[in-house]
Design an enzyme around this catalytic site. Structure first.
Site, mmCIF file in Angstrom:
data_model
loop_
_atom_site.group_PDB
_atom_site.id
_atom_site.type_symbol
_atom_site.label_atom_id
_atom_site.label_comp_id
_atom_site.label_asym_id
_atom_site.label_seq_id
_atom_site.Cartn_x
_atom_site.Cartn_y
_atom_site.Cartn_z
ATOM 1 C CD1 TRP B 133 44.372 75.248 31.219
ATOM 2 C CD2 TRP B 133 43.453 73.301 31.828
ATOM 3 N NE1 TRP B 133 43.202 75.516 31.883
ATOM 4 C CE2 TRP B 133 42.604 74.352 32.265
ATOM 5 C CE3 TRP B 133 43.069 71.982 32.088
ATOM 6 C CZ2 TRP B 133 41.420 74.127 32.956
ATOM 7 C CZ3 TRP B 133 41.879 71.760 32.778
ATOM 8 C CH2 TRP B 133 41.063 72.828 33.209
ATOM 9 C CG ASP B 214 42.085 68.074 27.774
ATOM 10 O OD1 ASP B 214 42.631 68.846 28.584
ATOM 11 O OD2 ASP B 214 40.883 68.196 27.443
ATOM 12 C CE LYS B 250 37.585 76.895 26.895
ATOM 13 N NZ LYS B 250 37.724 76.114 28.154
#
Lengths: 418, 401
Positions: B133, B214, B250
């Site tokens: 990311w 993560d 999310k």
């Protein structure tokens, strides 16, 4: 970077049970939190928590403003989505946040030469500011805080890579503003250093400069070419009047200081845990403001990406809905008035107790906090004998005083100071 | 007046640039596949019904808005840890984790990065998968760490470069920090298989590396909360004292409410207390205490059995729609007559798909078809609907045949 000691190195050769954090020390407890925790454990029914930095009503209860409840109802009815805000937050909030501080007729707003971003309340704003200064300020690394200042200012600037210095501010002899001491110290601050000013309701002393004193400070700061960082956490909450409390900020801007400014809506809108604040940089022109904005975004993105929406929606609704705005002004006025009344009652109560000391500062000081002038031993007695909890520096939160307990407080303070 | 050292205009955000160009496009068939947020089959943002129900419950209580503590809402922290580690986790039983509420995933990663920078005695290097990311890099950099990488994505297969990853990891200096995406790798959608995770765990153990997981997509990847947390739980069982970032942006659709958690798995409860005290000292001068609203919503959902069930169903639903779009896209490409291998579209998991498109092909897809995506060929499957998947297939085929 901490060095691994030899015994730790050999321990780490073994995988299982390896401790990454064996060298992490227990940190010192937060002084203010310690006050609240001791208060909780006390069984005395007359106990008072005067450490709390949050407004309480006259029953000693947390107060959610009715304009906030109304705003929440409006927001809930819209059933909005929860899509990410942009990095700089809710645009309508940012606009009205700046307008609140600078005034609707501000030349700064007209020329678009400010950049105002939504932040995580006052602390988040100060930290963004500190990080921005650390990265982009070409002047000295030193930030000059008033003596004393809010405890958290120090680690905020330190952790951002700035160094802390101080200028005289509070005069323990008068429990008031050390005007000559402040000017003397400020006159010696190296050019282009950063100076932190509390816009109103100085925390922790409650001591604010008078307008003519602010003017002298402004002139001197201009002469020294210092970068002004205003911390305005109590706009409206100090005098009860939004514009009066923003006077110093607006005066400095009119005088040509391109300030940076932190705002909080924790106290004046009672939005504490929703974390609503703003950070403003007043620039030379709109083009510079765009450049500064781009860099603020680059700085903010790797800290939290974008700010929390809920509190900003509430604040924005209040600021941008005329009926709610009026209600809010009335409620802020009411909170400030209750504080002022408690100050008056405390001072009157001390007189009534027969105290011969001068307690004028209790009335002269402004905002949530009062620097009583009590010495640490006296504070300790007040806590041990009367279950009145406060910080060791003699600071009390007037928010914790009610018409029901102000007499008890006066008696206690008199007992330890007579 | 004082002149602040006047900063230069910073580079525009690449992903934002995609959305802005999309907005300006007047083509009615335009598609925004840059967006990293879930969309329903009508292409609209989706607020979960369990979230709406939780909000109603919270609103009815008319709670105050007093500050949370520095580490946030206790009920949230407990259930956040339980969600990741599993209710029967030995870590939870022994109280040897510290879990703090954070400002979503980014806030969690940054707290972690700052904590490592201040307290990790090992090298300053954080090893990210290649690619990772985009925001990972400035997060660790601004916290004072340095970035390195290990091979991860294999452009030849559009899959996991297992041998390359192991080879690179085997050379990482001891006690360095290694970042692992728990599931639904961003941006590639490529996850190791369980047997590959086992090899990674063994090697990481051998190299004595500090693991930073993560987990931004738990539940969102496979549709199954426990399945998506498998790697995290496996590593802990294998004895890794990990640090972990969680996001509820999310999987609960709480994006703008900013809900997340940061966990440090310690040796014992005493160590967890020490770590907690230092996390508080670190957090206080960043934002004092976290925002309450989103944490109250998440906590209500996690701790109210009926809402928790509804949530599990809705997460499953979101993941399923993504999976269906993958299948339809792959089928659509076949139907268009593409002779390329598009298996990776189905094999990859989570919101993102690394199509394998080259920059020139991406540019054509945007210019000729108004399909907006990032230059690396990444598309957000969330932006694909049953209504536009055919158009997308046609466009991709056109630029790759």
């Amino acid at each position: 970077m901490t060095l691994l000691c030899l015994p730790c190195r050999s321990l780490n050769v073994l995988f299982h049970g390896v401790s990454w954090w064996g060298g992490v020390q227990m940190g010192p407890p937060d002084p203010i939190l310690g006050v609240s925790e001791a208060f909780k454990k006390d069984s005395n029914p007359k106990k008072m928590n005067l450490g709390v930095g949050a407004y309480r009503d006259d029953q000693g209860k947390p107060f959610v403003l009715s304009c906030v409840r109304k705003a929440e109802a409006l927001i809930s009815a819209k059933q909005m989505d929860k899509e990410y805000l942009g990095i700089t937050g809710l645009a309508d909030f940012n606009k009205s946040c700046a307008k609140l501080a600078l005034g609707a007729d501000s030349e700064v707003l007209k020329s678009g030469r400010n950049i105002t971003v939504q932040t995580i309340s006052g602390t988040g704003s100060l930290r963004i500011g500190a990080n921005f200064l650390s990265r982009f300020h070409g002047g000295p690394r030193d930030v000059y805080l008033p003596k004393p200042s809010w405890g958290n200012h120090t680690p905020i600037f330190k952790d951002a890579g700035m160094t802390l210095k101080a200028y005289r501010y509070y005069d323990p002899a008068t429990c008031g503003f050390d005007h000559s001491g402040a000017l003397e110290d400020i006159s010696k601050i190296p050019e282009q250093s950063v100076i932190m000013l509390h816009a109103c309701a100085h925390n922790p002393t409650g001591v604010d400069p008078r307008p003519e004193q602010w003017k002298e400070i402004s002139d001197l700061v201009k002469k020294r070419n210092l970068l002004v960082f205003f911390d305005m956490a109590y706009q409206g909450f100090a005098s009860g009047d939004i514009d009066k409390d923003a006077w110093a900020v607006r005066y400095f801007i009119e005088q040509g200081h391109n300030i940076v400014l932190s705002q909080s809506f924790a106290k004046n809108m009672g939005l504490y845990g929703e974390r609503v604040g703003g950070f403003t940089v007043v620039c030379n022109d709109a083009e510079e403001a765009k450049r500064v904005e781009s860099q603020l975004k680059i700085l903010i993105r790797p800290i939290y990406s974008n700010p929390p929406m809920n509190g900003a929606r509430i604040a924005s609704t209040i600021l941008n809905t005329p009926e709610l705005y009026s209600v809010w002004l009335g409620e802020v006025h009411g909170m400030a008035n209750r504080i002022i009344k408690m100050r008056e009652q405390l001072e009157a109560g001390l007189k009534k107790e027969g105290s011969t000391r001068d307690w004028q500062h209790v009335i002269d000081q402004i905002g949530m906090f009062c620097f009583t002038g009590l010495k640490p031993e006296q504070v300790e007695r007040l806590t041990k004998e009367f279950s009145v909890y406060m910080t060791k520096d003699g600071r009390i939160s007037m928010a914790g005083v009610t018409s029901g307990n102000v007499g008890y407080l006066a008696a206690g303070i008199h007992a330890v100071t007579k």
